[in-house]
Design a protein around this motif. Structure first.
Motif, mmCIF file in Angstrom:
data_model
loop_
_atom_site.group_PDB
_atom_site.id
_atom_site.type_symbol
_atom_site.label_atom_id
_atom_site.label_comp_id
_atom_site.label_asym_id
_atom_site.label_seq_id
_atom_site.Cartn_x
_atom_site.Cartn_y
_atom_site.Cartn_z
ATOM 1 N N LEU A 36 0.818 -1.217 0.000
ATOM 2 C CA LEU A 36 0.000 0.000 0.000
ATOM 3 C C LEU A 36 0.856 1.273 0.000
ATOM 4 C CD1 LEU A 36 -2.735 -1.014 2.634
ATOM 5 C CD2 LEU A 36 -2.931 -1.040 0.150
ATOM 6 N N VAL A 38 2.766 3.168 -1.704
ATOM 7 C CA VAL A 38 3.166 3.315 -3.115
ATOM 8 C C VAL A 38 4.215 4.402 -3.302
ATOM 9 C CG1 VAL A 38 1.044 2.388 -4.046
ATOM 10 C CG2 VAL A 38 1.184 4.816 -3.571
ATOM 11 N N HIS A 39 4.287 5.351 -2.367
ATOM 12 C CA HIS A 39 5.227 6.463 -2.506
ATOM 13 C C HIS A 39 6.556 6.184 -1.820
ATOM 14 C CE1 HIS A 39 1.915 8.551 -4.254
ATOM 15 N NE2 HIS A 39 1.202 8.482 -3.138
ATOM 16 N N ASN A 45 -0.703 7.944 3.415
ATOM 17 C CA ASN A 45 -1.356 9.242 3.568
ATOM 18 C C ASN A 45 -2.851 9.036 3.802
ATOM 19 O OD1 ASN A 45 -2.584 8.826 1.056
ATOM 20 N ND2 ASN A 45 -0.882 9.799 -0.023
ATOM 21 N N VAL A 47 -5.502 9.577 1.979
ATOM 22 C CA VAL A 47 -6.312 8.975 0.904
ATOM 23 C C VAL A 47 -6.132 7.451 0.895
ATOM 24 C CG1 VAL A 47 -6.692 8.909 -1.590
ATOM 25 C CG2 VAL A 47 -6.191 11.079 -0.475
ATOM 26 N N LEU A 48 -4.871 7.041 0.938
ATOM 27 C CA LEU A 48 -4.598 5.586 0.921
ATOM 28 C C LEU A 48 -5.198 4.935 2.158
ATOM 29 C CD1 LEU A 48 -0.872 5.738 -0.196
ATOM 30 C CD2 LEU A 48 -2.777 4.947 -1.576
ATOM 31 N N HIS A 51 -9.053 4.601 1.839
ATOM 32 C CA HIS A 51 -9.501 3.511 0.957
ATOM 33 C C HIS A 51 -9.205 2.142 1.557
ATOM 34 C CE1 HIS A 51 -11.020 5.804 -2.383
ATOM 35 N NE2 HIS A 51 -9.986 6.615 -2.263
ATOM 36 N N PHE A 52 -8.095 2.046 2.286
ATOM 37 C CA PHE A 52 -7.775 0.782 2.960
ATOM 38 C C PHE A 52 -8.856 0.432 3.987
ATOM 39 C CE2 PHE A 52 -5.937 -2.279 5.678
ATOM 40 C CZ PHE A 52 -5.955 -1.777 6.969
ATOM 41 N N TYR A 55 -12.205 -0.382 2.615
ATOM 42 C CA TYR A 55 -12.276 -1.708 1.989
ATOM 43 C C TYR A 55 -12.391 -2.813 3.025
ATOM 44 C CZ TYR A 55 -11.121 -5.688 -0.964
ATOM 45 O OH TYR A 55 -11.167 -6.881 -1.629
ATOM 46 N N VAL A 56 -11.597 -2.709 4.106
ATOM 47 C CA VAL A 56 -11.516 -3.849 5.028
ATOM 48 C C VAL A 56 -12.542 -3.807 6.167
ATOM 49 C CG1 VAL A 56 -9.084 -4.265 4.561
ATOM 50 C CG2 VAL A 56 -9.723 -2.860 6.490
ATOM 51 N N ALA B 153 -4.703 -5.363 -2.336
ATOM 52 C CA ALA B 153 -3.969 -4.094 -2.494
ATOM 53 C C ALA B 153 -4.312 -3.469 -3.843
ATOM 54 C CB ALA B 153 -2.477 -4.338 -2.376
ATOM 55 N N ILE B 156 -7.689 -1.762 -3.577
ATOM 56 C CA ILE B 156 -7.607 -0.528 -2.767
ATOM 57 C C ILE B 156 -6.907 0.566 -3.561
ATOM 58 C CG2 ILE B 156 -6.572 0.468 -0.703
ATOM 59 C CD1 ILE B 156 -6.938 -2.323 0.621
ATOM 60 N N LEU B 157 -5.790 0.212 -4.193
ATOM 61 C CA LEU B 157 -5.001 1.231 -4.894
ATOM 62 C C LEU B 157 -5.718 1.741 -6.148
ATOM 63 C CD1 LEU B 157 -1.415 -0.265 -4.529
ATOM 64 C CD2 LEU B 157 -2.413 1.625 -3.261
ATOM 65 N N ALA B 160 -7.983 4.280 -4.881
ATOM 66 C CA ALA B 160 -7.196 5.449 -4.461
ATOM 67 C C ALA B 160 -6.746 6.246 -5.682
ATOM 68 C CB ALA B 160 -5.998 4.992 -3.633
ATOM 69 N N TYR B 164 -7.087 10.192 -6.413
ATOM 70 C CA TYR B 164 -5.939 11.044 -6.761
ATOM 71 C C TYR B 164 -6.244 11.830 -8.029
ATOM 72 C CZ TYR B 164 -2.265 9.266 -3.602
ATOM 73 O OH TYR B 164 -1.472 8.975 -2.508
ATOM 74 N N GLU B 177 3.040 8.073 -9.678
ATOM 75 C CA GLU B 177 3.661 7.025 -8.840
ATOM 76 C C GLU B 177 2.641 5.938 -8.519
ATOM 77 O OE1 GLU B 177 7.099 9.382 -6.270
ATOM 78 O OE2 GLU B 177 5.403 8.467 -5.229
ATOM 79 N N SER B 181 2.478 1.872 -9.628
ATOM 80 C CA SER B 181 2.310 0.743 -8.683
ATOM 81 C C SER B 181 1.118 -0.116 -9.076
ATOM 82 C CB SER B 181 2.080 1.252 -7.262
ATOM 83 O OG SER B 181 3.148 2.026 -6.835
#
Lengths: 216, 189
Positions: A36, A38-39, A45, A47-48, A51-52, A55-56, B153, B156-157, B160, B164, B177, B181
């Motif tokens: 997760l 990604v950066h 952050n 936003v991530l 969404h995590f 989802y869960v 993942a 979820i991504l 996301a 973004y 980025e 991914s």
């Protein structure tokens, strides 16, 4: 609040005494976190994170934002793996009805999380705000304040620790009573079965006696 | 509430599916065989490579404490055959030329049971890389779990990424980025 069935978190195992994950589970969780992240900053952050959690779990947007604000204790807009791990343990303890046990074992961490303003004390409003995570009951809190003569509506760490002991004892007492109820029901059922069986045997015996007498 | 774990997965006390296996070769025999082989070859190049590789693999396997497998149990082979097995399992799996030379040296050094040796050689080749493969796999996650993680993942991504794009635009470096991914995860599926 529920963890989504079949999700990755759902498969993790929380130790029931220490309310923590095993080393292998933590390793797996770290791999998941890195997917997760990604950066490549070892953080998630908002936003991530949103969404995590969306989802869960079945948490609402407002609740997810509250959880993020709670975990982002230094207000940088990101949370690291330590906070992520703590959150996963909280979610799993809630899933397994071990909230009181978790608060008792990790009272210092929970106190720091609930002390949103950094005043070294927690107000009852904070308790109520985060009830959905820790399953803190309003009546229980009131009873605690009354029994322990807590004045005002704030708790310092020592008082909070006593609260966790109190809540944990109550939870264990409740579990014990429920277990006893279940056992009582089982015993009653088996006794009823025996009685019904004995009545059946007697009836058959009487019928056969009458039958024999009739033929005699 | 904890019942789903017993029904929803193969039982492992750590809660992960039973993809974790455990493996150690019988170590005392290995160290004995190493010195024998080194002595028999008399060729320092191969012996050194062999010895270093054998030592490293032994150390790596010892470091991961919770492993156990008995090659005897696995193969059901005789002790003399097992010696050859244990010799061969330390060999790097990709080095075919070394393997051929090893076979040659082994057949020269081993006088008895040459027929058995050639038979066991082919089966031993299959097991040569197996403990090393297991040792490497010990450090990785089991495949089903990894697949589950990556699938989740990715979902979820992907969501996301939509956020973004709508909030900071497609050309922002963070969006790019994240997109990279997502594409990488999609390629892996």
């Amino acid at each position: 609040m529920r963890v989504k069935e079949g999700s990755f978190l759902w498969y993790l195992y929380l130790d029931k005494i220490y309310c923590l994950l095993s080393f292998r589970n933590v390793k797996a969780l770290l791999e998941y976190f890195r997917l997760l992240d990604v950066h490549r900053k070892n953080t998630l952050n908002d936003v991530l994170f949103y969404h995590f959690l969306h989802y869960v779990t079945n948490l609402k947007s407002r609740q997810i934002r509250m959880v993020f604000d709670m975990l982002d204790w230094n207000a940088v807009g990101e949370i690291g793996f330590e906070e992520f791990y703590l959150l996963v343990c909280i979610l799993l303890s809630h899933q397994n009805h071990l909230e009181e046990q978790f608060m008792y074992c990790h009272s210092r961490h929970v106190f720091r999380l609930l002390d949103i303003n950094g005043e070294q004390r927690i107000g009852t409003t904070n308790f109520h705000m985060y009830r959905f995570l820790f399953n803190i009951k309003r009546e229980q809190l009131r009873e605690f304040f009354h029994n322990f003569n807590i004045t005002g509506d704030h708790l310092n760490y020592k008082e909070f620790k006593i609260y966790t002991i109190f809540a944990n004892d109550k939870a264990k007492e409740k579990q014990r009573m429920e277990r006893e109820k279940v056992e009582k029901r089982k015993r009653l059922k088996s006794q009823l079965k025996k009685i019904v069986y004995q009545i059946g045997v007697c009836q058959r015996f009487l019928k056969s006696n009458l039958f024999n007498k009739h033929y005699e | 509430s904890s019942d789903h774990r017993s029904s929803g997965q193969a039982s492992g006390h750590n809660g992960l599916p039973n993809g974790w296996t455990q493996a150690t070769p019988p170590q005392p025999r290995l160290s004995m065989q190493l010195s024998e082989v080194h002595g028999n070859w008399g060729q320092e190049g191969y012996g050194t490579v062999y010895e270093t590789y054998g030592r490293n693999s032994q150390r790596d396997l010892r470091e991961d404490g919770d492993k156990s497998i008995s090659l005897r149990d696995k193969d059901g082979s005789k002790p003399e055959d097992l010696d050859k097995h244990t010799l061969l399992e330390l060999e790097p799996p990709c080095s075919s030329s070394l393997g051929i030379q090893l076979g040659e040296v082994a057949s020269e050094s081993e006088i008895r049971n040459e027929e058995h040796f050639s038979e066991s050689l082919s089966s031993a080749w299959e097991h040569a890389g197996f403990p090393l493969y297991l040792a490497e796999q010990q450090k990785k996650l089991p495949l089903p779990l990894r697949e589950l993680m990556e699938t989740e993942a990715l979902e979820i991504l992907t969501k996301a990424l939509k956020s973004y794009r709508s909030k900071i635009g497609e050309n922002h470096f963070l969006t790019k980025e994240l997109q990279r991914s997502v594409e990488e995860l999609q390629r892996r599926r």
